[in-house]
Design an enzyme around this catalytic site. Structure first.
Site, PDB file in Angstrom:
ATOM      1  N   TRP B 100      34.439  33.728  28.237  1.00 28.07           N
ATOM      2  CA  TRP B 100      34.621  34.621  29.541  1.00 28.07           C
ATOM      3  C   TRP B 100      34.804  36.103  29.103  1.00 28.07           C
ATOM      4  O   TRP B 100      34.175  36.925  29.485  1.00 28.07           O
ATOM      5  CB  TRP B 100      35.352  33.954  30.557  1.00 28.07           C
ATOM      6  CG  TRP B 100      34.898  32.809  30.895  1.00 28.07           C
ATOM      7  CD1 TRP B 100      35.739  31.466  30.742  1.00 28.07           C
ATOM      8  CD2 TRP B 100      33.679  32.285  31.423  1.00 28.07           C
ATOM      9  NE1 TRP B 100      34.876  30.193  31.016  1.00 28.07           N
ATOM     10  CE2 TRP B 100      33.645  30.617  31.394  1.00 28.07           C
ATOM     11  CE3 TRP B 100      32.488  32.830  31.827  1.00 28.07           C
ATOM     12  CZ2 TRP B 100      32.771  30.116  31.716  1.00 28.07           C
ATOM     13  CZ3 TRP B 100      31.269  31.907  32.523  1.00 28.07           C
ATOM     14  CH2 TRP B 100      31.316  30.625  32.084  1.00 28.07           C
ATOM     15  N   ASP B 167      41.010  39.014  34.708  1.00 33.22           N
ATOM     16  CA  ASP B 167      40.446  37.607  35.008  1.00 33.22           C
ATOM     17  C   ASP B 167      41.084  36.361  35.091  1.00 33.22           C
ATOM     18  O   ASP B 167      41.660  36.060  34.059  1.00 33.22           O
ATOM     19  CB  ASP B 167      38.941  37.457  34.208  1.00 33.22           C
ATOM     20  CG  ASP B 167      38.352  36.101  34.616  1.00 33.22           C
ATOM     21  OD1 ASP B 167      38.661  35.545  35.621  1.00 33.22           O
ATOM     22  OD2 ASP B 167      37.454  36.045  33.741  1.00 33.22           O
ATOM     23  N   LYS B 191      38.521  27.015  41.307  1.00 32.66           N
ATOM     24  CA  LYS B 191      39.621  26.359  40.485  1.00 32.66           C
ATOM     25  C   LYS B 191      40.514  26.158  41.612  1.00 32.66           C
ATOM     26  O   LYS B 191      40.562  25.111  42.018  1.00 32.66           O
ATOM     27  CB  LYS B 191      40.035  27.087  39.407  1.00 32.66           C
ATOM     28  CG  LYS B 191      38.988  27.636  38.596  1.00 32.66           C
ATOM     29  CD  LYS B 191      38.241  26.889  37.818  1.00 32.66           C
ATOM     30  CE  LYS B 191      37.154  27.848  36.880  1.00 32.66           C
ATOM     31  NZ  LYS B 191      36.239  26.757  35.946  1.00 32.66           N
TER      32      LYS B 191
END
Lengths: 354, 354
Positions: B100, B167, B191
């Site tokens: 990511w 992030d 999540k």
């Protein structure tokens, strides 16, 4: 008792779709897991998104014609930007039929020269301009097929040699058209397709790859085509509900069938609006939308009484948009004919009592 | 029977949240309308999004400190692009801790010079780099707090004079931090917060408005701040479910409480992983994530047996990501301790039977 839901969007969805969606939030696919807590890469969800993409093309008659169907994030507002980012080299032609067209024009201006071929702003967008010229050297022509706020709808589309892009957010899947005349169609889900949070993009692949600018991955249609709409985690629930709604439409008989129902509904309301001296329509007759009917009272003193009466009749979402005023009855695919009859009954009751 | 859901994301959500979400799809707010067919401008939904924004700031301890909470479209993948679009003038510093981070770096490169201050790619990202220098002339420093694929997590954050962007998609709301050390935090909902389809952005207003480029409306944080996250139709259902999950967390006792539960869960699994000779962890011990534990069998011949046993034990989502292999147990906030115990029981049973 369920309300007669004339909301302009997010809007009414079919009862059986809501039932299945509600169940899937608890137990999806009989796997003892919720739809919203499984991997988007798992077979049950991959089947959902593949089915949704395929149903969209099938219902529009666009299979095997070089089109891809994508379910993207960001709403139609992101498409204002993405269409220009991906397709505008030098100059693009736009038809301005209201708020959403104007927003599309504003975003596209960041990427090149804009030729506004015609606008109906002179009459607060209560009609669709005709007889405009689309320059043959434009990279594309962009229009909005239905204007929710003003209650207007394009009944025909121009002949042009340049690619045609259409924002069909508020009337896709509601009427039959030769959809192959368009090179790119986009639509936020939250009218005739599903809940807010996903946007359908139907794009003809051969119009892509012709601009020189570097396009960020998330804004590049080719990224999403290569990854089958799974470049990043898609909006699982909105896409599932869209699939259910497209299945519902296909089972009913597809666009031909729903168009005949939609015409009955809008005829019922427009006939009453024209007959009843207490009401008048706001859009020009030839350009009236089958999805959103805008109207007003001829005598403003009756406002309080009428507002009380339709709310008593279990009707929801009838207030007009602030930039137009009056009333707006949105009659999307899932709205039953009897809901329109309920509204017409109230209009007639007002006439008797006034 | 409900499965033990170790899915990496979309992932397990609290049972009571799923129940309420399922009900709202049929009848929301006792209005005899579905949550997904009402106007996003109606009071019931405006209350939802305002409550969700306020709960997010409250749980992170960031009220009245110059931050705004936004629920945006597009996933964290759109934030890779938006952070750079809004904040990168000349040069930005990035820490590369996995897939990511690498994607964030790729998108940001379109907007300026990138200084990759450190990377753990040399060991397939199985650790968090330390002792790197952040240039003081960088526009910002960007990092990824938890790396789902590799099972690593930043336990501390660097001291720096430049704005810090993080992030936190896979560990927000799971542990206590001084969140005011960050100037921008973003997290895809799927999540610890809700279903896929919305992204939380927490941004300190004073870092905005410092780049010269023109930013398209949908990509501009200031657009969304001015419109209270309602510039365009928001992702109604994902935001509602996020609000329910944040309420659930607050009622439980907030981040302090859930952090203690999360530590119990990860300790239970890591202790077994270290004790049981049939298993070994994949991430360096100091950098092990409390959210995602990656591990493998010491004897590959036991794979078939182990896979059969955990599936028999009603466990879901244990396969490792393809770029790492082995297994990954994701233990997000809503996963009960007894689910981790169920996994540990299978690991011990394998040891007895092997």
């Amino acid at each position: 008792m369920k309300k007669h839901n004339f909301s302009a969007g997010p809007c009414i969805l079919p009862e059986e779709v809501l039932q299945k969606a509600s169940e899937a939030v608890i137990n999806f696919n009989n796997d003892n897991l919720s739809l919203i807590e499984i991997s988007h890469r798992s077979k049950p969800f991959v089947d959902v998104i593949e089915n949704a993409r395929s149903l969209a093309l099938e219902l529009l008659g666009l299979q095997n014609k070089g089109y891809k169907a994508l379910f993207l994030h960001g709403g139609a507002s992101s498409q204002f930007l993405m269409t220009a980012y991906n397709l505008l080299n030098k100059k693009a032609a736009y038809l301005n039929t209201g708020t959403w067209s104007s927003k599309a024009i504003k975003e596209a201006k960041l990427f090149g020269e804009l030729d506004e071929v015609a606008s109906s702003i002179d009459k607060n967008f209560n009609y669709i301009p005709k007889n405009y010229k689309i320059p043959s050297d434009a990279d594309y022509f962009h229009c909005t097929s239905n204007n929710t706020i003003y209650g207007t709808q394009m009944k025909s589309f121009p002949e042009t040699t340049v690619p045609m892009i259409c924002d069909m957010s508020s009337d896709i899947f509601s009427r039959q058209l030769d959809f192959s005349q368009f090179d790119l169609i986009y639509a936020g889900a939250q009218k005739n397709m599903g809940p807010a949070g996903t946007t359908l993009v139907i794009v003809k692949e051969d119009i892509l790859g012709k601009v020189e600018r570097v396009i960020p991955s998330m804004l590049n249609y080719q990224t999403h085509i290569e990854k089958d709409s799974m470049f990043n985690t898609p909006a699982v629930f909105p896409i599932y509900v869209s699939m259910l709604t497209l299945e519902w439409l296909k089972d009913l008989g597809g666009i031909d069938f729903i168009e005949s129902v939609n015409k009955q509904k809008s005829a019922l309301l427009y006939n009453e609006m024209d007959r009843n001296p207490l009401f008048k329509g706001l859009a020009e007759e030839d350009d009236r939308s089958h999805m959103n009917a805008t109207f007003t009272l001829t005598n403003k003193d009756l406002k309080e009484k009428f507002d009380f009466m339709w709310q008593e009749a279990n009707i929801n979402g009838l207030h007009g948009h602030r930039s137009v005023g009056g009333y707006r009855a949105s009659m999307y695919n899932a709205l039953p004919l009897y809901s329109v009859q309920a509204l017409v009954d109230v209009m007639q009751e007002l006439e008797r009592k006034a």
